[in-house]
Design an enzyme around this catalytic site. Structure first.
Site, PDB file in Angstrom:
ATOM      1  N   ASN A  63       0.967  -1.214  -0.111  1.00  0.00           N
ATOM      2  CA  ASN A  63      -0.112  -0.622   0.155  1.00  0.00           C
ATOM      3  C   ASN A  63       1.039   0.876  -0.139  1.00  0.00           C
ATOM      4  O   ASN A  63       1.347   1.705   0.824  1.00  0.00           O
ATOM      5  CB  ASN A  63      -1.229  -0.107   1.688  1.00  0.00           C
ATOM      6  CG  ASN A  63      -1.368   0.971   1.094  1.00  0.00           C
ATOM      7  OD1 ASN A  63      -2.120   1.973   0.541  1.00  0.00           O
ATOM      8  ND2 ASN A  63      -2.378   1.479   2.416  1.00  0.00           N
ATOM      9  N   TRP A  64       0.773   1.878  -0.876  1.00  0.00           N
ATOM     10  CA  TRP A  64       1.818   2.862  -1.496  1.00  0.00           C
ATOM     11  C   TRP A  64       1.209   4.377  -1.133  1.00  0.00           C
ATOM     12  O   TRP A  64       2.246   4.871  -0.859  1.00  0.00           O
ATOM     13  CB  TRP A  64       2.429   3.317  -2.782  1.00  0.00           C
ATOM     14  CG  TRP A  64       3.533   2.235  -3.199  1.00  0.00           C
ATOM     15  CD1 TRP A  64       4.278   1.351  -2.735  1.00  0.00           C
ATOM     16  CD2 TRP A  64       3.704   1.763  -4.679  1.00  0.00           C
ATOM     17  NE1 TRP A  64       4.844   0.715  -3.431  1.00  0.00           N
ATOM     18  CE2 TRP A  64       4.558   0.990  -4.555  1.00  0.00           C
ATOM     19  CE3 TRP A  64       3.535   2.378  -5.962  1.00  0.00           C
ATOM     20  CZ2 TRP A  64       5.304   0.892  -5.714  1.00  0.00           C
ATOM     21  CZ3 TRP A  64       4.167   2.451  -6.910  1.00  0.00           C
ATOM     22  CH2 TRP A  64       5.124   1.445  -6.839  1.00  0.00           C
ATOM     23  N   LYS A  65       0.326   4.337  -0.330  1.00  0.00           N
ATOM     24  CA  LYS A  65      -0.758   5.555   0.047  1.00  0.00           C
ATOM     25  C   LYS A  65      -0.038   6.746  -1.146  1.00  0.00           C
ATOM     26  O   LYS A  65      -0.061   6.630  -1.656  1.00  0.00           O
ATOM     27  CB  LYS A  65      -0.095   5.540   1.618  1.00  0.00           C
ATOM     28  CG  LYS A  65      -0.206   4.413   2.530  1.00  0.00           C
ATOM     29  CD  LYS A  65      -0.123   4.550   3.635  1.00  0.00           C
ATOM     30  CE  LYS A  65      -0.091   3.039   4.494  1.00  0.00           C
ATOM     31  NZ  LYS A  65      -0.198   3.481   5.724  1.00  0.00           N
TER      32      LYS A  65
ATOM     33  N   HIS B 206      -9.404   1.603   4.911  1.00  0.00           N
ATOM     34  CA  HIS B 206      -8.059   1.464   5.918  1.00  0.00           C
ATOM     35  C   HIS B 206      -8.689   2.438   6.487  1.00  0.00           C
ATOM     36  O   HIS B 206      -9.413   3.269   6.871  1.00  0.00           O
ATOM     37  CB  HIS B 206      -6.805   2.126   4.781  1.00  0.00           C
ATOM     38  CG  HIS B 206      -5.827   1.943   5.275  1.00  0.00           C
ATOM     39  ND1 HIS B 206      -5.482   2.859   6.001  1.00  0.00           N
ATOM     40  CD2 HIS B 206      -4.630   1.050   5.211  1.00  0.00           C
ATOM     41  CE1 HIS B 206      -4.555   2.535   6.162  1.00  0.00           C
ATOM     42  NE2 HIS B 206      -4.386   1.267   5.805  1.00  0.00           N
TER      43      HIS B 206
ATOM     44  N   GLU C 170      -7.064   4.837   7.730  1.00  0.00           N
ATOM     45  CA  GLU C 170      -6.276   6.032   6.944  1.00  0.00           C
ATOM     46  C   GLU C 170      -7.828   6.448   6.645  1.00  0.00           C
ATOM     47  O   GLU C 170      -8.442   7.793   6.862  1.00  0.00           O
ATOM     48  CB  GLU C 170      -5.679   6.160   6.713  1.00  0.00           C
ATOM     49  CG  GLU C 170      -4.286   5.321   7.834  1.00  0.00           C
ATOM     50  CD  GLU C 170      -2.828   5.565   7.050  1.00  0.00           C
ATOM     51  OE1 GLU C 170      -2.846   5.404   5.677  1.00  0.00           O
ATOM     52  OE2 GLU C 170      -1.875   4.924   7.559  1.00  0.00           O
TER      53      GLU C 170
ATOM     54  N   GLU D  55      -5.414  -5.077  10.501  1.00  0.00           N
ATOM     55  CA  GLU D  55      -4.683  -3.725  10.800  1.00  0.00           C
ATOM     56  C   GLU D  55      -4.741  -3.086  12.692  1.00  0.00           C
ATOM     57  O   GLU D  55      -5.655  -2.095  12.201  1.00  0.00           O
ATOM     58  CB  GLU D  55      -5.012  -2.891   9.728  1.00  0.00           C
ATOM     59  CG  GLU D  55      -4.147  -3.153   7.847  1.00  0.00           C
ATOM     60  CD  GLU D  55      -3.615  -2.987   7.575  1.00  0.00           C
ATOM     61  OE1 GLU D  55      -2.703  -2.633   6.945  1.00  0.00           O
ATOM     62  OE2 GLU D  55      -4.043  -1.182   7.263  1.00  0.00           O
TER      63      GLU D  55
ATOM     64  N   GLY E 199       2.189   2.600  10.862  1.00  0.00           N
ATOM     65  CA  GLY E 199       3.680   3.662  10.414  1.00  0.00           C
ATOM     66  C   GLY E 199       4.189   3.897  11.796  1.00  0.00           C
ATOM     67  O   GLY E 199       4.291   4.873  11.438  1.00  0.00           O
TER      68      GLY E 199
ATOM     69  N   SER F  37       3.120  -1.868  10.402  1.00  0.00           N
ATOM     70  CA  SER F  37       4.482  -2.098  10.531  1.00  0.00           C
ATOM     71  C   SER F  37       5.525  -3.228  10.214  1.00  0.00           C
ATOM     72  O   SER F  37       6.188  -3.635  10.826  1.00  0.00           O
ATOM     73  CB  SER F  37       5.305  -1.558  11.482  1.00  0.00           C
ATOM     74  OG  SER F  37       4.656  -0.429  12.042  1.00  0.00           O
TER      75      SER F  37
ATOM     76  N   GLY G  84       2.794  -1.281   4.364  1.00  0.00           N
ATOM     77  CA  GLY G  84       3.172   0.339   3.790  1.00  0.00           C
ATOM     78  C   GLY G  84       3.945   0.976   3.898  1.00  0.00           C
ATOM     79  O   GLY G  84       4.961   0.571   2.342  1.00  0.00           O
ATOM     80  N   GLY G  85       5.432   1.391   4.624  1.00  0.00           N
ATOM     81  CA  GLY G  85       6.900   1.747   4.916  1.00  0.00           C
ATOM     82  C   GLY G  85       7.405   0.450   3.817  1.00  0.00           C
ATOM     83  O   GLY G  85       7.944   0.583   2.969  1.00  0.00           O
TER      84      GLY G  85
HETATM   85  P1  PGA Z   1       2.651   0.203   7.296  1.00  0.00           P
HETATM   86  O1  PGA Z   1       1.146   0.253   6.979  1.00  0.00           O
HETATM   87  O2  PGA Z   1       2.879  -1.019   6.971  1.00  0.00           O
HETATM   88  O3  PGA Z   1       3.865   1.734   7.407  1.00  0.00           O
HETATM   89  O4  PGA Z   1       2.493   0.053   8.643  1.00  0.00           O
HETATM   90  C1  PGA Z   1       0.034  -0.545   6.581  1.00  0.00           C
HETATM   91  C2  PGA Z   1      -1.406   0.359   6.014  1.00  0.00           C
HETATM   92  O5  PGA Z   1      -1.020   0.899   6.571  1.00  0.00           O
HETATM   93  O6  PGA Z   1      -1.595  -1.117   5.822  1.00  0.00           O
END
Ligand code: PGA
Length: 258
Positions: A9-11, A92, A94, A177, A183, A219, A240-241
């Site tokens: 997930n590149w956001k 998600h 977010e 999640e 993050g 993470s 994500g990251g």
């Molecule tokens: P993260 O994000 O791996 O940077 O914690 C995961 C996500 O939000 O899907």
């Protein structure tokens, strides 16, 4: 036997040039990998170009439930299919306005506006159009500390799946999640992540409990992926990251090889 699924997930990151280069590097570094499904959910403006590149499967990070119409700024499931997307992330945290580190004022939370009801509408539309939906559930730190983790997950699951039968849900992927782990670098303990993924599994209709893939997200990185992915209820990761660099992400993908 469930095929592991690792999705990046590149956001809201990268330029188009960097996105295309990362996807191509990911393709090159995974040519010998088999037995794992993987893909990238990229920002909307890049999706058509990345899907056309044909190197790695791509998906959207959100969608709207209506097929078409006067919905300024929204993207439908049919549009994602039309440009060659395979996946869509739905609900998600977010998008629900729930952040691990709150970097926005509380008063802006309603702006994000995703609810269990909109997740349900989006899930139905994604399934109707043939997208593979990745539905996110997870508790905040406050909910965990209050001892409400399981009830929060159960509530989000029943809201997401309302009105859907097992037959409709054969392609469903759920991502557990924990909001506090996203993050933040604070990964959930693997035993606990496995336990909650078991809670998620128990919320599914009986006929698809064994076949449905449940990801862990929050993470996940090359250093912790193997331990998490070895757990019986964890069938993949939403990353994500650690998906932003092809080298890191391909290591996470390799950690899922059984
Ligand atoms: P993260 O994000 O791996 O940077 O914690 C995961 C996500 O939000 O899907």
């Amino acid at each position: 036997m469930r095929t592991p699924i690792i999705v990046g997930n590149w956001k809201m990151n990268k330029t188009l040039a960097d996105a295309a280069a990362t996807l191509s590097a990911l393709h090159d570094s995974t040519t010998t990998v088999s037995g794992v499904e993987f893909g990238i959910c990229a920002p909307f403006p890049y999706l058509a170009a990345l899907a056309g590149q044909g190197t790695v499967s791509v998906g959207g990070q959100d969608m709207f439930w209506a097929d078409s119409g006067a919905f300024t700024g929204f993207t439908s499931a049919g549009m994602l299919i039309n440009i060659g997307c395979k996946y869509v992330i739905i609900g998600h945290s977010e998008r629900r306005g729930r952040f691990g580190k709150l970097e926005v004022p509380e008063s802006t939370i309603p702006f994000f506006a995703e609810t269990d009801e909109t997740v349900n509408l989006k899930l139905k539309a994604a399934l109707k159009h043939g997208l593979v939906p990745i539905v996110c559930v997870g508790e905040t730190l406050a909910e965990r500390e209050a001892g409400n983790t399981d009830s929060v997950i159960q509530g989000q699951m029943s809201g997401a799946l309302a009105g859907l039968a097992a037959d409709d849900l054969t392609t469903l992927v759920i991502a557990y999640e924990p909001v506090w782990a996203i993050g933040t670098g604070k990964v959930c303990d693997a035993e606990e992540a496995d336990r909650v993924c078991g809670v998620v599994r128990a919320c599914l209709p009986a006929e698809i409990q064994e076949s449905t893939r449940i990801q862990y997200g929050g993470s996940m990185n090359p250093a912790n992926a193997a331990e998490l992915l070895a757990k019986p209820n964890i069938d993949g990761g939403l990353v994500g990251g650690a998906s932003l660099k092809a080298e890191d992400f391909s290591q996470v993908i390799r950690a899922a090889v059984v």
